[in-house]
Design a protein around this motif. Structure first.
Motif, short mmCIF file in Angstrom:
data_model
loop_
_atom_site.label_atom_id
_atom_site.label_comp_id
_atom_site.label_asym_id
_atom_site.label_seq_id
_atom_site.Cartn_x
_atom_site.Cartn_y
_atom_site.Cartn_z
N TRP A 11 0.85 -1.20 0.00
CA TRP A 11 0.00 0.00 0.00
C TRP A 11 0.88 1.24 0.00
O TRP A 11 1.88 1.29 0.73
N PHE A 12 0.54 2.22 -0.83
CA PHE A 12 1.10 3.57 -0.68
C PHE A 12 0.02 4.38 0.01
O PHE A 12 -0.95 4.78 -0.62
N GLY A 13 0.17 4.62 1.30
CA GLY A 13 -0.90 5.26 2.05
C GLY A 13 -2.13 4.38 1.99
O GLY A 13 -2.12 3.24 2.44
N PRO A 29 -0.21 -2.71 -18.49
CA PRO A 29 -0.51 -1.30 -18.78
C PRO A 29 0.08 -0.37 -17.72
O PRO A 29 0.40 -0.79 -16.62
N SER A 30 0.17 0.89 -18.10
CA SER A 30 0.77 1.89 -17.22
C SER A 30 0.02 1.98 -15.89
O SER A 30 -1.20 1.95 -15.86
N GLY A 31 0.78 2.06 -14.80
CA GLY A 31 0.17 2.23 -13.48
C GLY A 31 -0.27 0.94 -12.83
O GLY A 31 -0.87 0.96 -11.75
N CYS A 32 0.04 -0.22 -13.46
CA CYS A 32 -0.45 -1.48 -12.90
C CYS A 32 0.43 -1.98 -11.76
O CYS A 32 0.07 -2.93 -11.08
N GLY A 33 1.58 -1.36 -11.54
CA GLY A 33 2.41 -1.73 -10.40
C GLY A 33 3.69 -2.47 -10.74
O GLY A 33 4.32 -3.05 -9.86
N LYS A 34 4.11 -2.42 -12.01
CA LYS A 34 5.34 -3.13 -12.41
C LYS A 34 6.56 -2.57 -11.68
O LYS A 34 7.33 -3.31 -11.07
N SER A 35 6.71 -1.24 -11.75
CA SER A 35 7.88 -0.63 -11.11
C SER A 35 7.85 -0.88 -9.62
O SER A 35 8.88 -1.16 -9.00
N THR A 36 6.66 -0.78 -9.06
CA THR A 36 6.53 -0.97 -7.62
C THR A 36 6.97 -2.37 -7.22
O THR A 36 7.73 -2.54 -6.26
N LEU A 37 6.52 -3.36 -7.97
CA LEU A 37 6.91 -4.73 -7.67
C LEU A 37 8.42 -4.90 -7.80
O LEU A 37 9.08 -5.47 -6.95
N ASP A 85 14.34 -1.30 -15.06
CA ASP A 85 13.01 -0.71 -15.19
C ASP A 85 12.95 0.09 -16.49
O ASP A 85 13.45 1.21 -16.56
N GLU A 86 12.34 -0.50 -17.50
CA GLU A 86 12.26 0.13 -18.83
C GLU A 86 13.59 0.74 -19.25
O GLU A 86 13.66 1.93 -19.55
N PRO A 87 14.65 -0.05 -19.30
CA PRO A 87 16.00 0.51 -19.51
C PRO A 87 16.20 1.10 -20.89
O PRO A 87 17.12 1.88 -21.08
N THR A 147 9.14 -3.82 -19.11
CA THR A 147 9.15 -3.19 -20.43
C THR A 147 7.72 -2.92 -20.90
O THR A 147 6.77 -3.62 -20.55
N HIS A 148 7.59 -1.87 -21.68
CA HIS A 148 6.31 -1.56 -22.31
C HIS A 148 6.25 -2.13 -23.71
O HIS A 148 5.23 -2.08 -24.38
N ASN A 149 7.43 -2.61 -24.12
CA ASN A 149 7.57 -3.04 -25.49
C ASN A 149 7.39 -4.56 -25.53
O ASN A 149 8.27 -5.33 -25.17
N1 LIG Z 1 5.98 7.40 -4.92
C1 LIG Z 1 4.68 7.02 -4.95
N2 LIG Z 1 3.84 7.46 -4.00
C2 LIG Z 1 2.54 7.11 -4.03
N3 LIG Z 1 2.01 6.33 -4.97
C3 LIG Z 1 2.80 5.87 -5.95
C4 LIG Z 1 4.19 6.19 -5.99
N4 LIG Z 1 4.72 5.60 -7.08
C5 LIG Z 1 3.73 4.94 -7.69
N5 LIG Z 1 2.57 5.09 -7.02
C6 LIG Z 1 1.28 4.51 -7.38
O1 LIG Z 1 1.41 3.11 -7.44
C7 LIG Z 1 0.72 2.59 -8.54
C8 LIG Z 1 1.65 1.75 -9.38
O2 LIG Z 1 2.66 2.56 -9.92
P1 LIG Z 1 3.89 1.97 -10.70
O3 LIG Z 1 4.88 3.08 -10.89
O4 LIG Z 1 4.37 0.77 -10.02
O5 LIG Z 1 3.24 1.60 -12.10
P2 LIG Z 1 3.94 1.04 -13.39
O6 LIG Z 1 3.26 -0.23 -13.72
O7 LIG Z 1 5.40 1.00 -13.23
O8 LIG Z 1 3.55 2.12 -14.47
P3 LIG Z 1 4.40 2.68 -15.69
O9 LIG Z 1 4.30 1.64 -16.74
O10 LIG Z 1 3.68 3.92 -16.09
O11 LIG Z 1 5.78 2.90 -15.23
C9 LIG Z 1 0.12 3.75 -9.28
O12 LIG Z 1 -1.26 3.84 -8.92
C10 LIG Z 1 0.87 4.94 -8.78
O13 LIG Z 1 0.00 6.06 -8.73
#
Ligand SMILES: Nc1ncnc2c1ncn2[C@@H]1O[C@H](COP(=O)(O)OP(=O)(O)OP(=O)(O)O)[C@@H](O)[C@H]1O
Ligand SMILES: [Mg+2]
Lengths: 270, 252, 288
Positions: free
Chosen positions: B14-16, B39-47, B173-175, B204-206
């Motif tokens: 959780w972010f907040g 897709p963008s925002g699905c949480g790839k970077s976060t994972l 991360d999307e290098p 990757t997005h590609n």
């Molecule tokens: N620093 C942060 N603080 C709060 N919420 C965040 C933060 N970074 C990402 N999020 C939220 O976490 C969710 C996942 O973000 P993340 O960056 O992991 O997506 P992503 O799959 O990598 O997207 P993209 O393909 O656009 O890079 C999004 O809803 C984003 O708004």
């Protein structure tokens, strides 16, 4: 709407009246020592003569004299007589400086309150300020290094001290040179080994005044010229003072003006 | 079954109040390239950033579940975050070399780890630059600023910098998203070479890129790990409708 | 119609810029015209390298070495105090404090910059100097040490706010890169962020130097004003600025003393010009 019209009419009236009223402007500048005298007497004078407007600036004796030479002021305040060089410059510019003594000022020698030495001769003062004597024990005081405090070498106060006490000798280079009478008094007050000097008008409770050649600086000893370290304060005008300038200077020299001089901590002429 | 090099079990983040990762169970195998798409925002970077605890730097982050690096639970109390980060190299979307010399960029991680002999340092820097296929291009100007390199070179420098610590895992991360096609091709080839010695996890997005270089692919959607399988399999017969839709370009 | 307006506007801004440059030139011309004639009587070498300042004596001497040394002494002392304080608070504000704390601290430090220098001087003279005298058991507390402390505190805001700008403008991906390589927060700050902001920080120090060397009121009130070369930080000194301020009022316009004060002004101008040029160089280097 009505209120606005009234204001406009009033404003026009005011401008008209002030344009017709005769105002005489007197401008003076110069010595910061003379500044409080000039200010206090000018206020009293303007109260009685509302048609005269006196504006006063400081800057220092040299600045005032230069302004007189350039014709930008009516009066130059000076804490010292004009120098020969300045006289010559005046003559070259067609200015005929006339000196009016307006007050007397004694320079008091100050030490820290705890210092038992109560009299110094002019000779001893010279020895202290030129660095020949460096410790109070050589003057009958405690074994304590003397902290020599002087005014800036360009100030009128220094000039008088330098002439009357030092006979033109060089002040030792380690002496603290402070920029104002107040700074000297404050520093002497919290430095046990200090010696300093300041105009009689600036003495506070924190310091001790020593007599010079066994003469205590006071109104009487300054007026009868027995106290060695005293001086006259001047106002210089171009030619004989006339009109508003003349009556302002006459007012300062009058008993009422001299009373103000005393209130400011200086010594009256008589 | 081979033991995974990286593994998450019931990972939630959780972010907040924002619940970003939902019960993710992912395994990343050693000496393989694993791609994460979605897709963008699905949480790839976060994972991805869970594997070297970079999410710790974001305030109000809360994590439940386990993340294993080999056998080690990296979120266990008292674990040494600096050591974990050194053992897991990371390369970011935008090349981010330090405004220092090329040499000092690569040496940075080693110098942080503690005192090291100059000769050894030089050797490791050279090895790392060679491993990142940059050595031939920069060997005569190691003392020049890293900022004087091209974007593609900068990204390979960042890879070299991460390799200098001899990590077990390299997270990317999307290098290549900020690189031109030629530099992209070079980085892709490099990944194929590097997987012989390190485990690679790449976001990757590609989709085509994932197909070219990865052995396994993970498809994420809205915080869920929807599908994880061998790349050829997923790209030919996806099990989930959403995967199919993404791969065929219906969304994303 | 519109083009006319545009043109007019352009001319006005052009005139404003021109006027500013003219003012600058007038000042330079003024101080050089009044100051250079001194060197017909006193050689440049004598002026800069002899220690003998008796401008009003019957046989006046214009050796300004003690004043130059005095200016440099209090300025370097101020930097010794202000650089650690300023850089430390910049690092704290930019790298460590949370956004709430940052919003609270920044205005306070900036307030420090808004205090008139005469107030600093007053404080130094009335409170600090007596304390310094007692602590170190000195003859007087008006000395290099006290002046350096006050000047130092005065230029902290310059160094801190400019360094903070420099630190904040370091891209955050530099910090991420460092952390991802296993660096701790403090290692990241000192090995990655501060080096990346080095030119900006250097710039802030140079500007702080320029401000301190030109500051007048504080040194006039706190440095003690003795025109000798201090042999320890606890001796009084007489910087260039306070000499000019204290002596100008009472000089005879156009005489040697007057010229010597303008010559001091030229010296000061050249020192600050040099620091500004160096800062400019460092800064343009940074932008590259
Ligand atoms: N620093 C942060 N603080 C709060 N919420 C965040 C933060 N970074 C990402 N999020 C939220 O976490 C969710 C996942 O973000 P993340 O960056 O992991 O997506 P992503 O799959 O990598 O997207 P993209 O393909 O656009 O890079 C999004 O809803 C984003 O708004
Ligand atoms: Mg991302």
């Amino acid at each position: 709407m009505k209120v606005r019209n009234v204001i406009i009419i009033l404003a026009i009236l005011l401008i008209g009246v002030s344009a017709f009223a005769k105002t005489n402007k007197v401008v003076c500048s110069g010595s910061t020592t003379v500044l409080p005298i000039a200010q206090a007497t000018a206020e009293a004078f303007m109260d009685k003569n509302p048609n005269v407007n006196i504006s006063i600036r400081g800057g220092g004796s040299g600045v005032g004299i230069a302004a007189l030479q350039n014709g930008t002021v009516h009066i130059a305040n000076s804490s010292r007589p004009m120098k020969t060089k300045e006289m010559n410059q005046c003559r070259a510019k067609g200015i005929a400086p006339t000196a009016y003594a307006v007050a007397l000022d004694g320079i008091a020698i100050l030490t820290h309150k705890s210092n038992p030495v109560s009299n110094l001769t002019v000779k001893q003062l010279k020895a202290i300020y030129t660095g020949a004597i460096k410790n109070w024990k050589d003057l009958g005081g405690p074994n304590l290094p003397i902290v020599v405090i002087s005014r800036d070498v360009a100030s009128g106060t220094f000039e008088v001290f330098n002439e009357k006490a030092l006979g033109g000798a060089k002040v030792i280079s380690s002496a603290l040179l402070l920029a104002s009478n107040n700074a000297v008094v404050t520093s002497v007050a919290d430095t046990p080994g200090a010696i300093g000097y300041a105009g009689l008008g600036y003495l506070g409770d924190g310091v001790k005044t020593v007599s010079v050649n066994n003469i205590v600086p006071s109104k009487a000893t300054v007026q009868n010229d027995t106290y060695p370290l005293s001086r006259k304060l001047y106002m210089y005008t171009n030619g004989k003072a006339k009109g508003a300038v003349g009556s302002y200077i006459a007012f300062i020299q009058s008993p009422a003006g001299q009373k103000i001089v005393e209130n400011e901590g200086f010594v009256a002429l008589k | 079954m081979v033991k995974p090099q990286l593994q998450t079990r019931k990972l939630n983040l959780w972010f907040g109040k924002n619940h970003v990762l939902h019960d993710v169970d992912l395994s990343v195998y050693s000496q393989k390239v694993t791609a994460m798409i979605g897709p963008s925002g699905c949480g790839k970077s976060t994972l991805l950033r869970c594997f070297n605890r970079m999410n710790d730097l974001i305030p109000e982050t809360r994590i439940t579940g386990d993340v294993l690096l080999g056998d080690e639970d990296i979120y266990k109390n008292g674990s040494d975050v600096s050591r974990i980060r050194a053992a897991v190299g990371m390369v970011f979307q935008k090349p981010n070399p330090f405004p220092k010399s090329i040499f000092n960029n690569v040496a940075y991680g080693l110098q942080i780890q503690g005192k090291i002999r100059r000769s050894e340092l030089e050797e490791r820097v050279e090895q790392s630059l060679k491993a990142a296929w940059l050595w031939e291009e920069v060997k005569d100007r190691l003392n020049q600023s890293a900022m004087s390199l091209s974007g593609g070179q900068q990204q390979r420098l960042c890879i070299a910098r991460a390799l200098a610590n001899r990590p077990k895992v390299l997270l990317l991360d999307e290098p290549t998203s900020a690189l031109d096609p030629q530099s992209t091709a070079k980085v892709e080839e490099l990944c194929l070479e590097l997987k012989k010695s390190v485990t690679i996890l790449i976001v990757t997005h590609n989709v085509a890129q994932a197909g070219r270089i990865s052995d396994y692919t993970a498809f994420m959607y809205l915080g869920d790990l929807v599908e994880f399988d061998k790349t050829e399999k997923m790209f030919t017969v996806p099990a989930d409708k959403r995967t199919e839709a993404y791969l065929t370009g219906v969304f994303g | 119609m519109k083009t006319l307006k545009e043109k007019l506007f352009q001319y006005i801004t052009y005139l404003a810029a021109l006027f500013t440059i003219l003012c600058m030139l007038a000042i330079i011309f003024g101080i050089f015209r009044e100051g250079l004639p001194l060197f017909r009587v006193v050689s440049l070498k004598q002026f800069i390298f002899t220690n003998n300042w008796y401008p009003t004596h019957a046989e006046p001497a214009f050796g300004a070495l003690a004043l130059i040394v005095g200016s440099l002494a209090v300025t370097l002392g101020a930097l010794l105090i202000a650089v650690p304080l300023g850089l430390g608070s910049a690092i704290f504000i930019s790298e460590i404090a949370g956004s709430k704390l940052r919003e609270a601290i920044k205005p306070i430090i900036e307030l420090l910059a808004g205090i008139p220098s005469v107030v600093y001087g007053l404080f130094g003279m009335a409170f600090l100097a007596p304390l310094v005298r007692q602590w170190f058991n000195l003859d007087t507390g008006l000395n290099v040490f006290s002046a350096s402390i006050i000047l130092g505190v005065m230029i902290v805001p310059i160094i801190s706010s400019l360094s903070e700008d420099a630190l904040s403008s370091v891209p955050s991906n530099i910090r991420e890169a460092s952390m991802a390589l296993g660096a701790t927060r403090s290692e990241t700050i000192f090995r990655a962020v501060v080096p990346a902001a080095r030119n900006g920080i250097l710039c802030s120090v140079l500007l702080g130097f320029g401000r301190a060397v030109g500051e007048t009121m504080v040194v006039l009130m706190v440095a003690g004003g003795a025109a000798n070369i201090p042999t320890s930080i606890f001796e009084p000194t007489r910087p260039i600025t306070s000499t000019i301020a204290a002596e100008m009022g009472e000089t005879v316009v156009g005489d040697l003393h007057y010229q010597s004060l303008f010559a001091l002004a030229i010296l000061l101008f050249l020192i600050t010009l040099a620091t500004n040029l160096i800062a400019e160089l460092v800064f343009s280097n940074r932008r590259r």
